[in-house]
Design a protein around this motif. Sequence first.
Motif, PDB file in Angstrom:
ATOM      1  N   ALA A  18       0.839  -1.188   0.000  1.00  0.00           N
ATOM      2  CA  ALA A  18       0.000   0.000   0.000  1.00  0.00           C
ATOM      3  C   ALA A  18       0.878   1.244   0.000  1.00  0.00           C
ATOM      4  CB  ALA A  18      -0.897   0.006   1.221  1.00  0.00           C
ATOM      5  N   GLY A  19       0.430   2.257  -0.708  1.00  0.00           N
ATOM      6  CA  GLY A  19       1.140   3.525  -0.758  1.00  0.00           C
ATOM      7  C   GLY A  19       0.753   4.422   0.402  1.00  0.00           C
ATOM      8  N   VAL A  46       6.157   6.165  -0.585  1.00  0.00           N
ATOM      9  CA  VAL A  46       6.594   4.904  -1.194  1.00  0.00           C
ATOM     10  C   VAL A  46       5.542   3.835  -0.909  1.00  0.00           C
ATOM     11  CG1 VAL A  46       9.049   5.472  -0.972  1.00  0.00           C
ATOM     12  CG2 VAL A  46       7.914   4.205   0.838  1.00  0.00           C
ATOM     13  N   ASP A  47       5.713   2.664  -1.495  1.00  0.00           N
ATOM     14  CA  ASP A  47       4.840   1.538  -1.198  1.00  0.00           C
ATOM     15  C   ASP A  47       5.374   0.797   0.014  1.00  0.00           C
ATOM     16  OD1 ASP A  47       3.058   2.031  -3.241  1.00  0.00           O
ATOM     17  OD2 ASP A  47       4.055   0.700  -4.654  1.00  0.00           O
ATOM     18  N   GLN A  53       6.458  -1.960   8.605  1.00  0.00           N
ATOM     19  CA  GLN A  53       7.265  -1.071   7.778  1.00  0.00           C
ATOM     20  C   GLN A  53       6.711   0.358   7.838  1.00  0.00           C
ATOM     21  OE1 GLN A  53       7.348  -1.581   3.419  1.00  0.00           O
ATOM     22  NE2 GLN A  53       9.532  -2.023   3.700  1.00  0.00           N
ATOM     23  N   VAL A  54       5.393   0.487   7.865  1.00  0.00           N
ATOM     24  CA  VAL A  54       4.764   1.808   7.985  1.00  0.00           C
ATOM     25  C   VAL A  54       5.173   2.456   9.300  1.00  0.00           C
ATOM     26  CG1 VAL A  54       2.579   3.042   8.240  1.00  0.00           C
ATOM     27  CG2 VAL A  54       2.782   1.236   6.530  1.00  0.00           C
ATOM     28  N   ALA A  55       5.040   1.726  10.398  1.00  0.00           N
ATOM     29  CA  ALA A  55       5.365   2.282  11.717  1.00  0.00           C
ATOM     30  C   ALA A  55       6.830   2.687  11.813  1.00  0.00           C
ATOM     31  CB  ALA A  55       5.005   1.277  12.810  1.00  0.00           C
ATOM     32  N   ARG A  56       7.721   1.828  11.292  1.00  0.00           N
ATOM     33  CA  ARG A  56       9.156   2.180  11.322  1.00  0.00           C
ATOM     34  C   ARG A  56       9.435   3.416  10.470  1.00  0.00           C
ATOM     35  NH1 ARG A  56       9.788  -3.401  10.727  1.00  0.00           N
ATOM     36  NH2 ARG A  56      10.374  -3.092   8.566  1.00  0.00           N
TER      37      ARG A  56
END
Length: 90
Positions: A18-19, A46-47, A53-56
């Motif tokens: 997801a972007g 970015v995707d 990955q979003v949280a980081r």
Amino acid sequence: MASYADVLQYLSSLDYPAGKDEVLREAEREGAPPEVLRALRALPPVDYANGNQVARSAGIDAAPEITDAQRGAQGRDKRHQRVSQHLRGI
């Protein structure tokens, strides 16, 4: 400040990859509080492969109760070198 668990909670039903825009829309749809939305708006465009990955990428620490000194000690701990068992005796 938004926590790691908060971000994951509001993105739990999002399909990845997801972007940034999709991540933000999902969090808004799920009723995320302002501090979570603020963190997600700061994401690079970015995707993302998953919620972690979003949280980081949002700069949210997975374990804020661990100090930098404790992290450094964990990094120097010889028990965590991740060497294959058969190579440890060499």
